[in-house]
Design a protein around this motif. Sequence first.
Motif, PDB file in Angstrom:
ATOM      1  N   GLU A   1       0.830  -1.201   0.000  1.00 47.73           N
ATOM      2  CA  GLU A   1       0.000   0.000   0.000  1.00 47.73           C
ATOM      3  C   GLU A   1       0.869   1.258   0.000  1.00 47.73           C
ATOM      4  OE1 GLU A   1      -3.664   2.002   2.513  1.00 47.73           O
ATOM      5  OE2 GLU A   1      -3.221  -0.123   2.799  1.00 47.73           O
ATOM      6  N   SER A   2       2.001   1.226   0.709  1.00 46.44           N
ATOM      7  CA  SER A   2       2.902   2.389   0.711  1.00 46.44           C
ATOM      8  C   SER A   2       3.432   2.636  -0.693  1.00 46.44           C
ATOM      9  CB  SER A   2       4.047   2.211   1.712  1.00 46.44           C
ATOM     10  OG  SER A   2       5.007   1.276   1.262  1.00 46.44           O
ATOM     11  N   TRP A   3       3.688   1.570  -1.450  1.00 43.49           N
ATOM     12  CA  TRP A   3       4.134   1.724  -2.837  1.00 43.49           C
ATOM     13  C   TRP A   3       3.021   2.340  -3.681  1.00 43.49           C
ATOM     14  CZ3 TRP A   3       2.518  -0.133  -7.572  1.00 43.49           C
ATOM     15  CH2 TRP A   3       3.412   0.035  -8.635  1.00 43.49           C
ATOM     16  N   ARG A   4       1.796   1.862  -3.503  1.00 41.43           N
ATOM     17  CA  ARG A   4       0.672   2.378  -4.292  1.00 41.43           C
ATOM     18  C   ARG A   4       0.378   3.844  -3.977  1.00 41.43           C
ATOM     19  NH1 ARG A   4      -1.073  -2.961  -3.299  1.00 41.43           N
ATOM     20  NH2 ARG A   4      -2.367  -2.338  -1.540  1.00 41.43           N
ATOM     21  N   GLU A   5       0.703   4.292  -2.771  1.00 44.46           N
ATOM     22  CA  GLU A   5       0.487   5.682  -2.369  1.00 44.46           C
ATOM     23  C   GLU A   5       1.656   6.589  -2.744  1.00 44.46           C
ATOM     24  OE1 GLU A   5      -2.251   7.183  -1.035  1.00 44.46           O
ATOM     25  OE2 GLU A   5      -3.227   5.273  -1.461  1.00 44.46           O
ATOM     26  N   ALA A   6       2.713   6.025  -3.309  1.00 42.33           N
ATOM     27  CA  ALA A   6       3.902   6.796  -3.674  1.00 42.33           C
ATOM     28  C   ALA A   6       3.678   7.529  -4.996  1.00 42.33           C
ATOM     29  CB  ALA A   6       5.109   5.868  -3.784  1.00 42.33           C
ATOM     30  N   SER A   7       4.589   8.429  -5.313  1.00 42.23           N
ATOM     31  CA  SER A   7       4.517   9.211  -6.549  1.00 42.23           C
ATOM     32  C   SER A   7       4.708   8.310  -7.769  1.00 42.23           C
ATOM     33  CB  SER A   7       5.595  10.295  -6.545  1.00 42.23           C
ATOM     34  OG  SER A   7       6.882   9.701  -6.614  1.00 42.23           O
ATOM     35  N   ALA A   8       4.263   8.803  -8.902  1.00 41.52           N
ATOM     36  CA  ALA A   8       4.462   8.082 -10.159  1.00 41.52           C
ATOM     37  C   ALA A   8       5.955   7.906 -10.419  1.00 41.52           C
ATOM     38  CB  ALA A   8       3.794   8.836 -11.301  1.00 41.52           C
ATOM     39  N   PHE A   9       6.746   8.902 -10.070  1.00 36.47           N
ATOM     40  CA  PHE A   9       8.190   8.830 -10.235  1.00 36.47           C
ATOM     41  C   PHE A   9       8.756   7.656  -9.443  1.00 36.47           C
ATOM     42  CE2 PHE A   9      12.408  10.028  -8.604  1.00 36.47           C
ATOM     43  CZ  PHE A   9      13.099  10.101  -9.800  1.00 36.47           C
ATOM     44  N   PHE A  10       8.349   7.528  -8.192  1.00 40.70           N
ATOM     45  CA  PHE A  10       8.800   6.447  -7.307  1.00 40.70           C
ATOM     46  C   PHE A  10       8.380   5.089  -7.879  1.00 40.70           C
ATOM     47  CE2 PHE A  10       8.327   3.531  -3.772  1.00 40.70           C
ATOM     48  CZ  PHE A  10       9.385   3.816  -2.924  1.00 40.70           C
ATOM     49  N   ARG A  11       7.105   4.971  -8.257  1.00 39.85           N
ATOM     50  CA  ARG A  11       6.584   3.703  -8.775  1.00 39.85           C
ATOM     51  C   ARG A  11       7.271   3.320 -10.084  1.00 39.85           C
ATOM     52  NH1 ARG A  11       1.826   6.391  -7.691  1.00 39.85           N
ATOM     53  NH2 ARG A  11       1.295   6.261  -9.911  1.00 39.85           N
ATOM     54  N   GLY A  12       7.741   4.315 -10.833  1.00 39.16           N
ATOM     55  CA  GLY A  12       8.475   4.028 -12.056  1.00 39.16           C
ATOM     56  C   GLY A  12       9.901   3.572 -11.802  1.00 39.16           C
ATOM     57  N   ALA A  13      10.427   3.870 -10.613  1.00 40.14           N
ATOM     58  CA  ALA A  13      11.811   3.527 -10.291  1.00 40.14           C
ATOM     59  C   ALA A  13      11.951   2.136  -9.670  1.00 40.14           C
ATOM     60  CB  ALA A  13      12.400   4.570  -9.334  1.00 40.14           C
ATOM     61  N   ILE A  14      10.871   1.611  -9.078  1.00 43.42           N
ATOM     62  CA  ILE A  14      10.929   0.315  -8.405  1.00 43.42           C
ATOM     63  C   ILE A  14       9.553  -0.336  -8.478  1.00 43.42           C
ATOM     64  CG2 ILE A  14      10.456   1.334  -6.122  1.00 43.42           C
ATOM     65  CD1 ILE A  14      12.386  -0.800  -4.942  1.00 43.42           C
ATOM     66  N   THR A  15       9.541  -1.629  -8.712  1.00 39.00           N
ATOM     67  CA  THR A  15       8.265  -2.335  -8.783  1.00 39.00           C
ATOM     68  C   THR A  15       7.690  -2.522  -7.382  1.00 39.00           C
ATOM     69  OG1 THR A  15       9.227  -4.546  -8.565  1.00 39.00           O
ATOM     70  CG2 THR A  15       9.034  -3.628 -10.823  1.00 39.00           C
ATOM     71  N   GLU A  16       6.398  -2.786  -7.330  1.00 37.81           N
ATOM     72  CA  GLU A  16       5.747  -3.027  -6.037  1.00 37.81           C
ATOM     73  C   GLU A  16       6.384  -4.219  -5.328  1.00 37.81           C
ATOM     74  OE1 GLU A  16       1.361  -4.172  -4.186  1.00 37.81           O
ATOM     75  OE2 GLU A  16       1.495  -3.500  -6.258  1.00 37.81           O
ATOM     76  N   ASP A  17       6.657  -5.286  -6.064  1.00 36.14           N
ATOM     77  CA  ASP A  17       7.247  -6.478  -5.464  1.00 36.14           C
ATOM     78  C   ASP A  17       8.649  -6.195  -4.922  1.00 36.14           C
ATOM     79  OD1 ASP A  17       7.174  -9.365  -4.888  1.00 36.14           O
ATOM     80  OD2 ASP A  17       8.745  -9.489  -6.421  1.00 36.14           O
ATOM     81  N   ALA A  18       9.467  -5.494  -5.710  1.00 35.93           N
ATOM     82  CA  ALA A  18      10.831  -5.171  -5.269  1.00 35.93           C
ATOM     83  C   ALA A  18      10.797  -4.255  -4.053  1.00 35.93           C
ATOM     84  CB  ALA A  18      11.627  -4.539  -6.405  1.00 35.93           C
ATOM     85  N   TRP A  19       9.878  -3.284  -4.045  1.00 33.26           N
ATOM     86  CA  TRP A  19       9.744  -2.380  -2.908  1.00 33.26           C
ATOM     87  C   TRP A  19       9.336  -3.150  -1.654  1.00 33.26           C
ATOM     88  CZ3 TRP A  19      11.161   1.791  -0.664  1.00 33.26           C
ATOM     89  CH2 TRP A  19      10.431   2.321   0.383  1.00 33.26           C
TER      90      TRP A  19
ATOM     91  N   ASP B   1      -1.457  17.018  -9.766  1.00 25.98           N
ATOM     92  CA  ASP B   1      -2.765  17.323  -9.181  1.00 25.98           C
ATOM     93  C   ASP B   1      -2.653  18.108  -7.870  1.00 25.98           C
ATOM     94  OD1 ASP B   1      -1.945  15.432  -7.322  1.00 25.98           O
ATOM     95  OD2 ASP B   1      -3.614  14.059  -7.676  1.00 25.98           O
ATOM     96  N   GLY B   2      -1.421  18.442  -7.461  1.00 28.06           N
ATOM     97  CA  GLY B   2      -1.202  19.216  -6.250  1.00 28.06           C
ATOM     98  C   GLY B   2      -0.977  18.376  -5.008  1.00 28.06           C
ATOM     99  N   SER B   3      -1.165  17.066  -5.097  1.00 28.94           N
ATOM    100  CA  SER B   3      -0.959  16.204  -3.931  1.00 28.94           C
ATOM    101  C   SER B   3       0.532  15.971  -3.704  1.00 28.94           C
ATOM    102  CB  SER B   3      -1.679  14.867  -4.122  1.00 28.94           C
ATOM    103  OG  SER B   3      -1.102  14.145  -5.198  1.00 28.94           O
ATOM    104  N   TRP B   4       0.866  15.669  -2.463  1.00 31.81           N
ATOM    105  CA  TRP B   4       2.244  15.376  -2.086  1.00 31.81           C
ATOM    106  C   TRP B   4       2.376  13.874  -1.913  1.00 31.81           C
ATOM    107  CZ3 TRP B   4       6.225  18.725  -2.130  1.00 31.81           C
ATOM    108  CH2 TRP B   4       5.896  20.076  -2.251  1.00 31.81           C
ATOM    109  N   ARG B   5       3.327  13.286  -2.638  1.00 28.32           N
ATOM    110  CA  ARG B   5       3.531  11.836  -2.583  1.00 28.32           C
ATOM    111  C   ARG B   5       5.013  11.534  -2.442  1.00 28.32           C
ATOM    112  NH1 ARG B   5      -1.000   8.774  -3.798  1.00 28.32           N
ATOM    113  NH2 ARG B   5      -2.709   9.994  -4.642  1.00 28.32           N
ATOM    114  N   VAL B   6       5.301  10.423  -1.796  1.00 27.92           N
ATOM    115  CA  VAL B   6       6.684  10.060  -1.525  1.00 27.92           C
ATOM    116  C   VAL B   6       7.443   9.811  -2.829  1.00 27.92           C
ATOM    117  CG1 VAL B   6       6.394   7.550  -1.271  1.00 27.92           C
ATOM    118  CG2 VAL B   6       8.122   8.736   0.066  1.00 27.92           C
ATOM    119  N   ALA B   7       8.665  10.310  -2.854  1.00 26.10           N
ATOM    120  CA  ALA B   7       9.560  10.100  -3.993  1.00 26.10           C
ATOM    121  C   ALA B   7      10.792   9.314  -3.575  1.00 26.10           C
ATOM    122  CB  ALA B   7       9.987  11.438  -4.594  1.00 26.10           C
ATOM    123  N   GLY B   8      11.017   9.204  -2.264  1.00 22.39           N
ATOM    124  CA  GLY B   8      12.163   8.444  -1.779  1.00 22.39           C
ATOM    125  C   GLY B   8      12.117   8.241  -0.288  1.00 22.39           C
ATOM    126  N   TYR B   9      12.713   7.142   0.157  1.00 23.39           N
ATOM    127  CA  TYR B   9      12.773   6.813   1.590  1.00 23.39           C
ATOM    128  C   TYR B   9      14.113   6.154   1.863  1.00 23.39           C
ATOM    129  CZ  TYR B   9      11.680   4.435   6.003  1.00 23.39           C
ATOM    130  OH  TYR B   9      11.691   3.984   7.301  1.00 23.39           O
TER     131      TYR B   9
END
Length: 139
Positions: A48-66, A128-136
Amino acid sequence: MKRLTSFLLCAMLCLAAGSALAAEGDEAAAEAAAGKWLALCDAGKYPESWREASAFFRGAITEDAWTKALTGIRTPLGPNKSRVRASIIQARQLPGAPDGAYVVLTYDSAFANKASAVETVTFMQEKDGSWRVAGYFIK
Protein backbone atom coordinates in the motif's frame (compact mmCIF):
# COMPACT_ATOMS: atom_id res chain seq x y z
CA MET A 1 19.06 -5.93 -5.90
CA LYS A 2 19.13 -4.61 -2.33
CA ARG A 3 22.15 -2.44 -3.13
CA LEU A 4 20.49 -1.13 -6.31
CA THR A 5 17.31 -0.33 -4.38
CA SER A 6 19.29 1.45 -1.67
CA PHE A 7 21.22 3.39 -4.30
CA LEU A 8 18.07 4.43 -6.16
CA LEU A 9 16.37 5.57 -2.98
CA CYS A 10 19.47 7.33 -1.71
CA ALA A 11 20.02 9.08 -5.05
CA MET A 12 16.49 10.41 -4.94
CA LEU A 13 17.21 11.93 -1.55
CA CYS A 14 20.44 13.77 -2.30
CA LEU A 15 19.76 17.48 -2.46
CA ALA A 16 20.94 19.76 -5.22
CA ALA A 17 20.98 23.51 -4.86
CA GLY A 18 17.36 24.56 -5.03
CA SER A 19 16.06 27.76 -6.52
CA ALA A 20 12.49 28.85 -5.69
CA LEU A 21 11.06 26.93 -2.76
CA ALA A 22 7.65 25.53 -1.99
CA ALA A 23 5.21 27.68 -0.07
CA GLU A 24 4.95 27.22 3.70
CA GLY A 25 1.51 25.63 3.30
CA ASP A 26 3.04 23.11 0.92
CA GLU A 27 5.60 22.23 3.57
CA ALA A 28 2.81 21.49 6.06
CA ALA A 29 0.90 19.44 3.47
CA ALA A 30 4.02 17.40 2.67
CA GLU A 31 4.65 16.79 6.36
CA ALA A 32 1.06 15.62 6.88
CA ALA A 33 1.40 13.28 3.88
CA ALA A 34 4.66 11.96 5.35
CA GLY A 35 2.90 11.09 8.61
CA LYS A 36 0.24 9.09 6.77
CA TRP A 37 2.76 7.35 4.52
CA LEU A 38 5.09 6.44 7.38
CA ALA A 39 2.10 5.04 9.29
CA LEU A 40 1.57 2.60 6.39
CA CYS A 41 5.19 1.52 6.65
CA ASP A 42 4.95 1.21 10.44
CA ALA A 43 1.91 -1.05 10.02
CA GLY A 44 3.79 -3.27 7.55
CA LYS A 45 1.54 -2.21 4.68
CA TYR A 46 4.42 -2.05 2.22
CA PRO A 47 2.45 -2.75 -0.97
CA GLU A 48 0.00 0.00 0.00
CA SER A 49 2.90 2.39 0.71
CA TRP A 50 4.13 1.72 -2.84
CA ARG A 51 0.67 2.38 -4.29
CA GLU A 52 0.49 5.68 -2.37
CA ALA A 53 3.90 6.80 -3.67
CA SER A 54 4.52 9.21 -6.55
CA ALA A 55 4.46 8.08 -10.16
CA PHE A 56 8.19 8.83 -10.24
CA PHE A 57 8.80 6.45 -7.31
CA ARG A 58 6.58 3.70 -8.78
CA GLY A 59 8.48 4.03 -12.06
CA ALA A 60 11.81 3.53 -10.29
CA ILE A 61 10.93 0.32 -8.40
CA THR A 62 8.27 -2.33 -8.78
CA GLU A 63 5.75 -3.03 -6.04
CA ASP A 64 7.25 -6.48 -5.46
CA ALA A 65 10.83 -5.17 -5.27
CA TRP A 66 9.74 -2.38 -2.91
CA THR A 67 7.87 -4.79 -0.65
CA LYS A 68 10.87 -7.16 -0.48
CA ALA A 69 13.33 -4.31 0.12
CA LEU A 70 11.28 -2.68 2.86
CA THR A 71 10.56 -6.02 4.51
CA GLY A 72 14.29 -6.70 4.63
CA ILE A 73 15.05 -3.26 6.04
CA ARG A 74 12.19 -2.69 8.48
CA THR A 75 11.49 -6.17 9.90
CA PRO A 76 14.81 -6.48 11.79
CA LEU A 77 14.25 -3.04 13.35
CA GLY A 78 11.01 -4.08 15.03
CA PRO A 79 8.10 -1.73 15.70
CA ASN A 80 8.59 2.03 15.61
CA LYS A 81 8.75 3.43 19.15
CA SER A 82 9.14 7.13 18.39
CA ARG A 83 9.68 9.55 15.55
CA VAL A 84 10.53 13.25 15.90
CA ARG A 85 11.07 15.50 12.92
CA ALA A 86 14.66 16.73 12.89
CA SER A 87 14.64 18.85 9.73
CA ILE A 88 12.65 19.90 6.73
CA ILE A 89 14.27 21.13 3.52
CA GLN A 90 12.59 22.37 0.37
CA ALA A 91 14.11 22.00 -3.08
CA ARG A 92 13.23 22.47 -6.73
CA GLN A 93 15.89 20.10 -8.05
CA LEU A 94 17.13 16.69 -6.95
CA PRO A 95 19.73 14.58 -8.75
CA GLY A 96 18.14 12.07 -11.09
CA ALA A 97 14.64 13.49 -10.65
CA PRO A 98 12.62 15.93 -12.72
CA ASP A 99 12.53 19.55 -11.59
CA GLY A 100 9.57 20.24 -9.35
CA ALA A 101 8.56 20.98 -5.77
CA TYR A 102 10.20 18.70 -3.20
CA VAL A 103 10.19 18.57 0.58
CA VAL A 104 12.82 16.43 2.30
CA LEU A 105 12.04 15.50 5.89
CA THR A 106 14.40 13.82 8.33
CA TYR A 107 13.24 12.17 11.52
CA ASP A 108 15.12 11.01 14.59
CA SER A 109 13.48 7.65 15.14
CA ALA A 110 13.66 4.76 17.57
CA PHE A 111 12.62 1.19 16.92
CA ALA A 112 12.28 -1.78 19.25
CA ASN A 113 15.58 -3.25 18.02
CA LYS A 114 17.39 -0.02 17.09
CA ALA A 115 17.40 2.74 19.65
CA SER A 116 18.59 5.46 17.27
CA ALA A 117 17.91 5.77 13.56
CA VAL A 118 17.49 8.57 11.05
CA GLU A 119 14.68 8.28 8.52
CA THR A 120 14.73 10.53 5.47
CA VAL A 121 11.56 10.85 3.41
CA THR A 122 11.40 12.89 0.22
CA PHE A 123 8.01 14.10 -1.01
CA MET A 124 7.26 15.60 -4.38
CA GLN A 125 4.23 17.55 -5.48
CA GLU A 126 2.30 15.75 -8.19
CA LYS A 127 0.55 17.54 -11.07
CA ASP A 128 -2.77 17.32 -9.18
CA GLY A 129 -1.20 19.22 -6.25
CA SER A 130 -0.96 16.20 -3.93
CA TRP A 131 2.24 15.38 -2.09
CA ARG A 132 3.53 11.84 -2.58
CA VAL A 133 6.68 10.06 -1.53
CA ALA A 134 9.56 10.10 -3.99
CA GLY A 135 12.16 8.44 -1.78
CA TYR A 136 12.77 6.81 1.59
CA PHE A 137 16.05 6.06 3.30
CA ILE A 138 16.79 4.82 6.80
CA LYS A 139 20.11 4.53 8.57
